[in-house]
Design a protein around this motif. Sequence first.
Motif, mmCIF file in Angstrom:
data_model
loop_
_atom_site.group_PDB
_atom_site.id
_atom_site.type_symbol
_atom_site.label_atom_id
_atom_site.label_comp_id
_atom_site.label_asym_id
_atom_site.label_seq_id
_atom_site.Cartn_x
_atom_site.Cartn_y
_atom_site.Cartn_z
ATOM 1 N N GLY A 1 2.420 7.796 -9.313
ATOM 2 C CA GLY A 1 2.394 8.892 -10.276
ATOM 3 C C GLY A 1 3.705 9.042 -11.022
ATOM 4 O O GLY A 1 4.598 8.194 -10.936
ATOM 5 N N GLU A 2 3.824 10.124 -11.742
ATOM 6 C CA GLU A 2 5.041 10.410 -12.509
ATOM 7 C C GLU A 2 6.247 10.586 -11.591
ATOM 8 O O GLU A 2 7.354 10.173 -11.926
ATOM 9 C CB GLU A 2 4.847 11.684 -13.340
ATOM 10 N N ILE A 3 6.022 11.257 -10.458
ATOM 11 C CA ILE A 3 7.092 11.451 -9.483
ATOM 12 C C ILE A 3 6.621 10.913 -8.138
ATOM 13 O O ILE A 3 5.414 10.893 -7.855
ATOM 14 C CB ILE A 3 7.489 12.947 -9.348
ATOM 15 N N PRO A 4 7.546 10.471 -7.300
ATOM 16 C CA PRO A 4 7.142 9.945 -5.989
ATOM 17 C C PRO A 4 6.443 11.005 -5.149
ATOM 18 O O PRO A 4 6.818 12.182 -5.166
ATOM 19 C CB PRO A 4 8.465 9.537 -5.349
ATOM 20 N N GLN A 5 5.420 10.581 -4.427
ATOM 21 C CA GLN A 5 4.717 11.470 -3.502
ATOM 22 C C GLN A 5 5.598 11.722 -2.275
ATOM 23 O O GLN A 5 6.383 10.865 -1.878
ATOM 24 C CB GLN A 5 3.405 10.837 -3.042
ATOM 25 N N ALA A 6 5.432 12.859 -1.655
ATOM 26 C CA ALA A 6 6.190 13.209 -0.456
ATOM 27 C C ALA A 6 5.827 12.264 0.691
ATOM 28 O O ALA A 6 4.669 11.858 0.827
ATOM 29 C CB ALA A 6 5.909 14.655 -0.068
ATOM 30 N N THR B 1 15.270 7.973 -2.902
ATOM 31 C CA THR B 1 13.862 7.615 -3.090
ATOM 32 C C THR B 1 13.503 6.395 -2.260
ATOM 33 O O THR B 1 12.467 6.368 -1.597
ATOM 34 C CB THR B 1 13.567 7.358 -4.583
ATOM 35 N N THR B 2 14.346 5.384 -2.271
ATOM 36 C CA THR B 2 14.097 4.183 -1.481
ATOM 37 C C THR B 2 14.162 4.502 0.002
ATOM 38 O O THR B 2 13.344 3.993 0.796
ATOM 39 C CB THR B 2 15.098 3.071 -1.853
ATOM 40 N N LEU B 3 15.094 5.345 0.417
ATOM 41 C CA LEU B 3 15.169 5.744 1.819
ATOM 42 C C LEU B 3 13.910 6.489 2.254
ATOM 43 O O LEU B 3 13.442 6.313 3.384
ATOM 44 C CB LEU B 3 16.413 6.601 2.067
ATOM 45 N N ALA B 4 13.343 7.304 1.371
ATOM 46 C CA ALA B 4 12.089 7.997 1.692
ATOM 47 C C ALA B 4 10.977 6.983 1.924
ATOM 48 O O ALA B 4 10.178 7.120 2.855
ATOM 49 C CB ALA B 4 11.712 8.964 0.564
ATOM 50 N N TYR B 5 10.919 5.954 1.084
ATOM 51 C CA TYR B 5 9.927 4.881 1.258
ATOM 52 C C TYR B 5 10.130 4.170 2.601
ATOM 53 O O TYR B 5 9.179 3.953 3.349
ATOM 54 C CB TYR B 5 10.026 3.879 0.101
ATOM 55 N N LEU C 1 0.833 -1.203 0.000
ATOM 56 C CA LEU C 1 0.000 0.000 0.000
ATOM 57 C C LEU C 1 0.869 1.256 0.000
ATOM 58 O O LEU C 1 0.630 2.196 -0.767
ATOM 59 C CB LEU C 1 -0.949 -0.006 1.200
ATOM 60 N N THR C 2 1.900 1.272 0.835
ATOM 61 C CA THR C 2 2.783 2.433 0.912
ATOM 62 C C THR C 2 3.497 2.662 -0.419
ATOM 63 O O THR C 2 3.552 3.790 -0.915
ATOM 64 C CB THR C 2 3.796 2.255 2.055
ATOM 65 N N ALA C 3 4.022 1.607 -1.014
ATOM 66 C CA ALA C 3 4.694 1.741 -2.305
ATOM 67 C C ALA C 3 3.730 2.225 -3.378
ATOM 68 O O ALA C 3 4.066 3.104 -4.183
ATOM 69 C CB ALA C 3 5.314 0.403 -2.718
ATOM 70 N N ASN C 4 2.519 1.671 -3.389
ATOM 71 C CA ASN C 4 1.528 2.083 -4.387
ATOM 72 C C ASN C 4 1.186 3.559 -4.249
ATOM 73 O O ASN C 4 1.079 4.278 -5.243
ATOM 74 C CB ASN C 4 0.255 1.237 -4.259
ATOM 75 N N GLU C 5 0.981 4.014 -3.016
ATOM 76 C CA GLU C 5 0.636 5.422 -2.792
ATOM 77 C C GLU C 5 1.810 6.342 -3.130
ATOM 78 O O GLU C 5 1.618 7.406 -3.694
ATOM 79 C CB GLU C 5 0.196 5.655 -1.343
ATOM 80 N N MET C 6 3.010 5.912 -2.810
ATOM 81 C CA MET C 6 4.175 6.762 -3.007
ATOM 82 C C MET C 6 4.608 6.829 -4.470
ATOM 83 O O MET C 6 5.005 7.888 -4.956
ATOM 84 C CB MET C 6 5.333 6.270 -2.134
#
Length: 181
Positions: A98-103, A142-146, A90-95
């Motif tokens: 889109g075109e760019i990762p969500q905050a 990006t992975t660290l943000a996830y 769910l977290t990966a899908n939400e993040m």
Amino acid sequence: MMTLIIGGSGSGKSAYAESYIDSISKWEKKYYLATMQVYDEEGQKKIKRHQMLRSGKGFCTVEQPTDIEKAAQSMDKGEKAALLECMSNLTANEMFSGEIPQAEELVIEKIVGGIRVLKEEVSQFVIVSNNVFEDGNVYDDTTLAYIRAMGRINEKLAEMAEEVIEVVVGIPVVVKSREGL
């Protein structure tokens, strides 16, 4: 009541969660909130395996890879239980949908808000999540943000939950219990 079941990859947390919800929700309708999006053959195999494992357990499956609060619209009124499998998908899908990762903050707020909605809709709510902090690898930003988002979501869910259980090599370890409230 909400229970968070957490563990590492391959720990047995999913099988435990299915048995657990079955043991606590004998008279309620049970929903399986599936969050995995399928992109390849490996993903399809994983879904088939999970479907086979829960076959005959009486779950009504709701496919909800994003906007988890909308799963409530697919559920009947009255007493019910739900098993959300799993928070990392769910977290990966939400993040990353889109075109760019969500905050991170937006993802955390959206998911935790959706969980609050569902917690009010069901009598028993079991959430499966991954422990994403144990591999010691170095990742890109990006992975660290996830990973940070997952950690904060897990913390907030553990705070909201009446029970938290970590599954380690197939063994459930109670981290937070109802009696400890």
